[in-house]
Design an enzyme around this catalytic site. Structure first.
Site, PDB file in Angstrom:
ATOM      1  N   LYS A 225       8.512   8.298   8.987  1.00  0.00           N
ATOM      2  CA  LYS A 225       8.621   6.882   7.860  1.00  0.00           C
ATOM      3  C   LYS A 225       8.752   7.126   6.917  1.00  0.00           C
ATOM      4  O   LYS A 225       9.530   7.535   5.431  1.00  0.00           O
ATOM      5  CB  LYS A 225       8.279   5.939   8.124  1.00  0.00           C
ATOM      6  N   ASN A 226       7.287   8.402   5.650  1.00  0.00           N
ATOM      7  CA  ASN A 226       6.965   8.683   4.638  1.00  0.00           C
ATOM      8  C   ASN A 226       8.188   9.829   4.289  1.00  0.00           C
ATOM      9  O   ASN A 226       8.638  10.621   3.486  1.00  0.00           O
ATOM     10  CB  ASN A 226       5.947   9.072   4.337  1.00  0.00           C
TER      11      ASN A 226
ATOM     12  N   ARG B 241       6.847  -0.263  -0.731  1.00  0.00           N
ATOM     13  CA  ARG B 241       5.735   0.684  -1.786  1.00  0.00           C
ATOM     14  C   ARG B 241       6.799   1.277  -2.001  1.00  0.00           C
ATOM     15  O   ARG B 241       7.124   1.668  -3.358  1.00  0.00           O
ATOM     16  CB  ARG B 241       4.396   0.889  -1.658  1.00  0.00           C
TER      17      ARG B 241
ATOM     18  N   CYS C  70       1.595  -2.012   1.555  1.00  0.00           N
ATOM     19  CA  CYS C  70      -0.044  -2.351   1.960  1.00  0.00           C
ATOM     20  C   CYS C  70      -0.623  -2.927   0.761  1.00  0.00           C
ATOM     21  O   CYS C  70      -0.644  -1.864  -0.343  1.00  0.00           O
ATOM     22  CB  CYS C  70       0.111  -1.058   2.402  1.00  0.00           C
TER      23      CYS C  70
ATOM     24  N   ARG D 299      -1.574  -2.049  -6.275  1.00  0.00           N
ATOM     25  CA  ARG D 299      -1.680  -0.256  -7.091  1.00  0.00           C
ATOM     26  C   ARG D 299      -0.928   0.418  -7.562  1.00  0.00           C
ATOM     27  O   ARG D 299       0.523  -0.070  -8.108  1.00  0.00           O
ATOM     28  CB  ARG D 299      -0.614   1.114  -5.217  1.00  0.00           C
ATOM     29  N   PRO D 300      -1.128   1.148  -8.346  1.00  0.00           N
ATOM     30  CA  PRO D 300      -1.073   1.018  -9.816  1.00  0.00           C
ATOM     31  C   PRO D 300       0.128   2.929  -9.358  1.00  0.00           C
ATOM     32  O   PRO D 300       0.028   2.912  -8.804  1.00  0.00           O
ATOM     33  CB  PRO D 300      -1.535   1.820 -10.408  1.00  0.00           C
ATOM     34  N   ILE D 301       0.995   2.161 -11.029  1.00  0.00           N
ATOM     35  CA  ILE D 301       1.954   3.382 -10.693  1.00  0.00           C
ATOM     36  C   ILE D 301       2.247   4.085 -12.522  1.00  0.00           C
ATOM     37  O   ILE D 301       3.110   4.488 -13.081  1.00  0.00           O
ATOM     38  CB  ILE D 301       3.774   2.574 -10.981  1.00  0.00           C
ATOM     39  N   ASP D 302       1.193   3.865 -12.865  1.00  0.00           N
ATOM     40  CA  ASP D 302       0.845   4.564 -14.732  1.00  0.00           C
ATOM     41  C   ASP D 302       1.745   6.497 -14.927  1.00  0.00           C
ATOM     42  O   ASP D 302       1.850   6.532 -14.766  1.00  0.00           O
ATOM     43  CB  ASP D 302      -0.723   4.929 -14.444  1.00  0.00           C
TER      44      ASP D 302
ATOM     45  N   ASP E 216      -3.919   8.258   5.809  1.00  0.00           N
ATOM     46  CA  ASP E 216      -3.012   7.538   7.210  1.00  0.00           C
ATOM     47  C   ASP E 216      -3.507   6.893   9.019  1.00  0.00           C
ATOM     48  O   ASP E 216      -3.142   6.251   9.216  1.00  0.00           O
ATOM     49  CB  ASP E 216      -1.597   8.045   6.697  1.00  0.00           C
TER      50      ASP E 216
ATOM     51  N   ILE F  55      -9.179   7.992  -0.517  1.00  0.00           N
ATOM     52  CA  ILE F  55      -7.928   8.147  -0.976  1.00  0.00           C
ATOM     53  C   ILE F  55      -8.003   6.956  -2.057  1.00  0.00           C
ATOM     54  O   ILE F  55      -7.272   5.898  -2.831  1.00  0.00           O
ATOM     55  CB  ILE F  55      -6.472   8.104  -0.107  1.00  0.00           C
TER      56      ILE F  55
ATOM     57  N   ARG G 183       6.538  -1.908  10.010  1.00  0.00           N
ATOM     58  CA  ARG G 183       7.602  -1.674   8.753  1.00  0.00           C
ATOM     59  C   ARG G 183       6.367  -0.227   9.185  1.00  0.00           C
ATOM     60  O   ARG G 183       8.214   0.264   8.338  1.00  0.00           O
ATOM     61  CB  ARG G 183       6.522  -1.636   7.307  1.00  0.00           C
TER      62      ARG G 183
END
Ligand code: EPU
Length: 415
Positions: free
Chosen positions: A11-12, A82, A106, A113-116, A297, A319, A390
């Site tokens: 998937k990733n 995400r 998730c 979940r941040p995207i900074d 994971d 994490i 998913r």
């Protein structure tokens, strides 16, 4: 349970090729694609942005580049997964503007979940970032190469800035990068279609921007998380001989070092893993870590395994802030498990588990509940299975083929 289960495409790794297609002026063929919900959402995202996505057969898709002006990422899709944040950089690099809501997926971090680190990276490359009410607008005439240091190791952050920098002007140097095998595969593919990237798989990646990228074929690598999950499932069920085929065991060394300590009886081939019945499984502490450390994971199936191990273990999730919350459901099933703080649980095993009615909070916790249900006495009903689908292809059919008594009753989706 007995028999052979084949690992599907990762998937990733798969999800990252769809945003690359926004930047590549040629046809991209993806093979060994897992048939999972997140991949379907990524295909829908490309279609919504004006590309032609053609399913040639199961597990294969062709993406035809179309020049387009669409700069809005569709909110309904962005909220569902995400990895949609990966589309931001390529749109910015090719259209000079992008507008999108905060991404979903998730719920694992504090709040959303941040995207900074993405935004800071794009800013350093010359983008203007406007933070609106729960959405963002980014603009840039031309992105420029720069030096970026990630204050925290981030997988999609590394991938996103690496792919975006491929079309920026000049050299970008990314430091403190994530080192996952999926990042190497992505860089290799980008290089095969014209990018100039060195160092992927190490902490420093150097990208020299090019004018354009072409088309090509991408074969998705086997899913190391799926392979590890099945190995943990087989160890937890400890009933028969299970062979996990079509995988790359060398990518899971941290798991094998834990297996050696806890006494799992296993054999590794070049592309297969065999889990044999073990005399006894012993408790052992585990701490999640960025690759090549023990993957977050795999934390949830490992935690289930520890409920069946002899002794006391501490599982430390470093994490994500919320990835241990599902252990509350294991406790409901009968596990002796105490949350010391949101990042640490203490487990005393072995404990008999009993079937319950539960809902899957996220993808990895969901599969952990499936494993717990397989070893529990009685029937377990798991809701919100969209989360599981998913990331795991037709899991009910594949586990049934190993002898599990599992049935899909309906499609579950809860926000
Ligand atoms: N983080 C920030 N700011 C950012 C980005 C990340 O604070 O801008 C934090 C996250 O909240 C987290 C940590 O940094 O606490 C690391 O997150 P990372 O960015 O590495 O995670 P990710 O890239 O969003 C990918 C995988 C995850 C996997 C992690 C860690 C994809 C699509 N997702 O997420 O996969 O857990 O790396 O290996 O590649 C899953 O498959 O179930 C899954 C969640």
């Amino acid at each position: 349970m007995n028999g052979t289960i084949e690992v599907k495409g990762a998937k990733n790794a798969a999800l990252k090729i769809f945003p690359v297609a926004l930047m590549a002026q040629g046809k991209i063929k993806v093979i060994n694609l897992p048939e999972i919900e997140d991949v379907y959402r990524a295909e829908e995202m490309l279609e919504a942005l004006g590309h032609e996505v053609k399913r040639t057969k199961e597990g294969e898709t062709e993406i035809q580049y179309k020049s387009r002006k669409c700069i809005n990422l569709p909110a309904d899709l962005v909220k569902k997964f995400r990895a949609s944040v990966m589309f931001v950089g390529p749109l910015l690099a090719t259209c000079g503007e992008v507008y999108f809501p905060h991404p979903g997926g998730c719920v694992l971090g504090a709040g959303t979940r941040p995207i900074d680190m993405f935004l800071d990276g794009f800013k350093k490359m010359g983008a203007e970032v406007e933070v609106l009410e729960n959405s963002y607008r980014l603009t840039a005439k031309k992105l420029k190469g720069t030096n970026i240091f990630f204050p925290r190791i981030t997988v999609t952050g590394t991938e996103s800035l690496m792919m975006t920098a491929a079309l920026a002007e000049g050299r970008t140097i990314l430091k403190n990068c994530a080192m996952e095998p999926e990042i190497i595969a992505l860089a290799d593919f980008l290089n095969s279609i014209g990018a100039k990237i060195q160092g992927a798989g190490t902490a420093t990646i150097i990208i020299d921007g090019v004018e354009k990228l072409g088309g090509g074929e991408y074969k998705v690598m086997p899913d190391r998380i799926e392979a590890g999950t099945f190995a943990l499932m087989a160890a937890a069920s400890n009933s028969g001989e299970i062979t996990i085929s079509n995988c790359l065991p060398e990518q899971l060394e941290s798991l094998w070092s834990l297996f050696d300590k806890i006494g799992v009886n296993y054999k590794l081939g070049e592309t297969s893993i065999q889990i044999l019945p073990s005399k006894k499984i012993f408790a052992c502490d585990a701490t999640t870590h960025e690759y090549p450390g023990f993957a977050t994971d795999l934390q949830s199936p490992y935690t289930v395994l520890m409920t069946q191990a002899e002794g006391i273990s501490l599982v430390h999730e470093t994490i994500y802030d919320r990835r241990l919350l599902f252990t509350d459901m294991l406790a409901q099933m009968g596990a002796n498990i105490i949350m010391a703080d949101p990042h640490r649980v203490v487990i005393k095993g072995p404990a008999k588990l009993y079937g319950r009615t539960l809902a899957s909070p996220d993808l990895r916790a969901g599969i952990a509940l499936v494993i717990a249900a397989l070893i529990a006495e009685g029937k377990t009903e798991i809701g919100n299975i969209y989360q599981i689908e998913r990331g795991y292809e037709r899991i009910n059919e594949r586990l049934s083929a190993l002898g599990a008594d599992i049935k899909k009753v309906n499609d579950g989706y809860e926000d």
